[in-house]
Motif scaffolding. Sequence first.
Motif, short mmCIF file in Angstrom:
data_model
loop_
_atom_site.label_atom_id
_atom_site.label_comp_id
_atom_site.label_asym_id
_atom_site.label_seq_id
_atom_site.Cartn_x
_atom_site.Cartn_y
_atom_site.Cartn_z
N ARG A 131 0.82 -1.21 0.00
CA ARG A 131 0.00 0.00 0.00
C ARG A 131 0.86 1.26 0.00
NH1 ARG A 131 -5.20 -1.57 1.39
NH2 ARG A 131 -5.79 0.58 1.88
N PHE A 168 -3.48 3.92 4.18
CA PHE A 168 -3.67 3.14 5.39
C PHE A 168 -4.50 1.89 5.10
CE2 PHE A 168 -2.44 7.23 7.04
CZ PHE A 168 -1.69 6.91 8.18
N ASP A 169 -4.17 0.80 5.79
CA ASP A 169 -4.79 -0.49 5.49
C ASP A 169 -6.09 -0.73 6.24
OD1 ASP A 169 -3.75 -0.75 7.97
OD2 ASP A 169 -2.61 -2.59 7.59
N ARG A 170 -6.56 0.24 6.99
CA ARG A 170 -7.82 0.07 7.70
C ARG A 170 -8.60 1.38 7.64
NH1 ARG A 170 -5.90 -1.53 13.53
NH2 ARG A 170 -4.61 -2.86 12.21
N PRO A 171 -9.93 1.31 7.68
CA PRO A 171 -10.73 2.54 7.57
C PRO A 171 -10.48 3.49 8.74
CG PRO A 171 -12.08 0.58 7.20
CD PRO A 171 -10.76 0.11 7.73
N ILE A 172 -10.48 4.78 8.43
CA ILE A 172 -10.38 5.84 9.43
C ILE A 172 -11.64 6.67 9.31
CG2 ILE A 172 -9.04 7.79 10.28
CD1 ILE A 172 -7.54 5.13 10.43
N GLU A 215 -11.24 6.09 3.63
CA GLU A 215 -9.85 5.78 3.29
C GLU A 215 -8.98 7.00 3.57
OE1 GLU A 215 -8.24 3.55 -0.46
OE2 GLU A 215 -8.14 5.70 -0.87
N ARG A 241 -14.66 9.20 1.86
CA ARG A 241 -15.59 8.12 2.23
C ARG A 241 -16.80 8.17 1.29
NH1 ARG A 241 -18.83 7.35 8.04
NH2 ARG A 241 -19.84 5.35 7.48
#
Length: 828
Positions: free
Chosen positions: A397, A432-436, A440, A504
């Motif tokens: 990523r 980033f590999d996870r939602p914030i 994204e 988002r």
Amino acid sequence: MAGLASARPSAPRRYCRGVATIAAVLSLLACGGLIASAPASAQELQFPQRPPPKPKSKIAIDREKSGQKQMLVQATEIDYDYANNRIAAVGNVQIYYGDTTLEADRVIYDQKTKRLHAEGNVRLTEQDGKVTYGEIMDLSDDYRDGFVDSLRLDAPDQTRMAATRAERSSGNYTVFHNGIYTACAPCKDDPKKPPLWQVKAARIIHDQGEKMMYFEDARIEFFGKPLAWLPYFSAPDPTVKRKTGFLMPSVGGSSIYGGAVEIPYYWALAPNYDATFAPMLTTKQGPLLQGEFRERLINGAYSIRAAGIYQLDPNYFIRSDGTTTPGYRNFRGSLESTGMFALNDKWVWGWDGTALTDRTFLQDYNPHLSQYRTTDAFQNPASEAVSQLYISGKGNRSYFDARTIYYLGFSDADTQSQIPIIHPVVDYNYVFDRPILGGELSYRTNFTSLTRNQADFDPITQSALNNGTCTQTADPAIKTTANCLLRGVPGTYTRFSAETQWRRSITDQFGQIFTPFASIRVDAGSMQIQNQPGVSNYIDTGDTNLVRAMPTIGLEYRYPFISVQSWGTQTVEPIAQIIVRPNETQIGRWPTEDAQSLTYDDSNLFRVDKFSGWDRAEGGGRANYGLQYTAQINQGGFINALFGQSYSIFGQNSFAYGGTTNTGLDTGLDTTASDYVARVSYQPNSTYMFTSRFRFDNDRFTVQRTELEARATFDRWTGSLLYGDYAAQPALGILDRQQGILGTGQIKLDANWVLIGGARYDINAGKFDQTRVGLGYVDDCLIFGLNYITNYTYSGNVAANHTIMLQLTLRTLGGTSVSQGVGKSTSN
């Protein structure tokens, strides 16, 4: 039926495994299954002392108890001649040993002469697929000497040989009398038809140890017709991947150096490195010496290439007006190197380097030099050489790239001191590999530092173009954006930029799509700008340190209305985007290096920042809106249309302030309500595709930009046609409306022949300015190409050169090329 008994064969049967197969009797005389299945000497044959038992049609022979494989012999009859010490297998003889099969009408072993004799439809098939045919094969018992009559060899590498007689001596040399060699497969419909090409020679000598083939009194035939005669030539056999020796020569010619012949010599110094020396002898300028060294290491490879010539006629490079061009010198040369190495599975580093005595050397001696031969399908010479040192890494990523760059301009109009030196340019992106917050989050950074020794002014008015005002005037007051653009500032410019983005997508129960987004960008710069004449009219000179920030929040809204009918599906999708941000600050105080190109069309209508690089940051509130229509018609194809506009709703419109390069002016974005942009695409099936793009003036709805493109792809041909019509952009130095047509096509005449062509027609000038027509043939054994090319050079008087180039490659024998200039037309 009678049986043939044999004791364990001796060690020599392993002697020649893996020997090259192109010599006509390698499979049979040296290392075939016949060796593996026959006894090594007459003493190993056990002759019975009494009449043999009743023969059988098949007999399996154990190789004693030594662990050897069984040999299975099948024949209609096996005879024992005790008086003459001969054993004969007669009638449909088949001898199997391991994965090797020998077939013949009759096989005889003579103990007195120690000769093995096979005759009648002899066929030897080996484990690796080699098949050898012959009418008579006669061998000594150690298989070092022998002959084959009416030989034919089919090798697994798709090479074939035939000869009236082949003789092998000393276990190493094979001579083919009246030999024929080809790497072409036989015609499926008529195997007796001559192949595409073949070499007929009075003698073909194969040196197995040297792995070379020598042809004497040779004729090269195409389609059965002799086209070339050579008293002698040699080539490595097809098993050789790399072999020291002369490569195929190539010939050519141009108005610069006259006729030329290039004779390459290749050194296979080691399995991982080699060298090529390729002198080119010219009739007008003397010999040009060039060479290349290449090495492959465990983690990468590199190469070094050098060329040089002491010109006999440097006066050719004097223009008609008496001025000289970069080629006006005695010695000219180049040194180039490239390399790339892997640090691990994610990181690589490398370099490209070019050093020249003058910037037009590589173009003047094109196509014999360098990687900078062409840059597009029209064979146009490259406009610059790029020397760089870089390191790059890519994660799942993330992406990182850092490099230093030195550009060397090839154009006669280039001034090297006006071209920047990039100390480094560093880019890094991460997602980033996870939602914030359900969306994204990503960030990206850029660091750029460059130095330019001399200001680069570009005239944009007709008087400035005619008089050279931007470069010749001593009055700095004339150098303003009314007459000239400052394409490059003199001095050192360093900038660091970082941007964090969040986005988002939310779809409600009615199908409406809301996409909120936000970003924050910060730039910090340091400039040491030299106070050269006129520069202060565009930008502050001296030492300057600047910091700016651009926060952005926005929302994009889409509401697709979908209708399903019996004839297909259609979607109407209104799109609206609102962007809130402060004004762009410090316009004109920052140099514009990487954001000078801006084309406003359907592709960037909904981009948050429409500038192409980091040096400009779009500011001010803006609304982008449009309507997209999509239809999927049953049996009727696909239609897509977009129509939209961008609107500056508050604050300063960044595109109305051009800075040092007028970027944004005359683009259709520099008014409060922008020009309208539109796109219509239609693809009725997989064969055809039509695309049109437009830009219409906001006030009068006149066409400012038009592109019409059509493509077609059939089983045997493809073609494309592009029409472009672009309004004048006086603020950018484009003083006249531009119109042109670009067409390309390719027709596959049959499975192997292809005809390609391309042309660009300048409607304003009323002439074709670029053309190319080519005819090519490609199959497994032959590559042929004939091209007619028109391109432009920058050395001497700028002109269009017309060249014919012939390329020919024969598989396993190598390739050559012939190029000849057929005319030159000077550009006015």
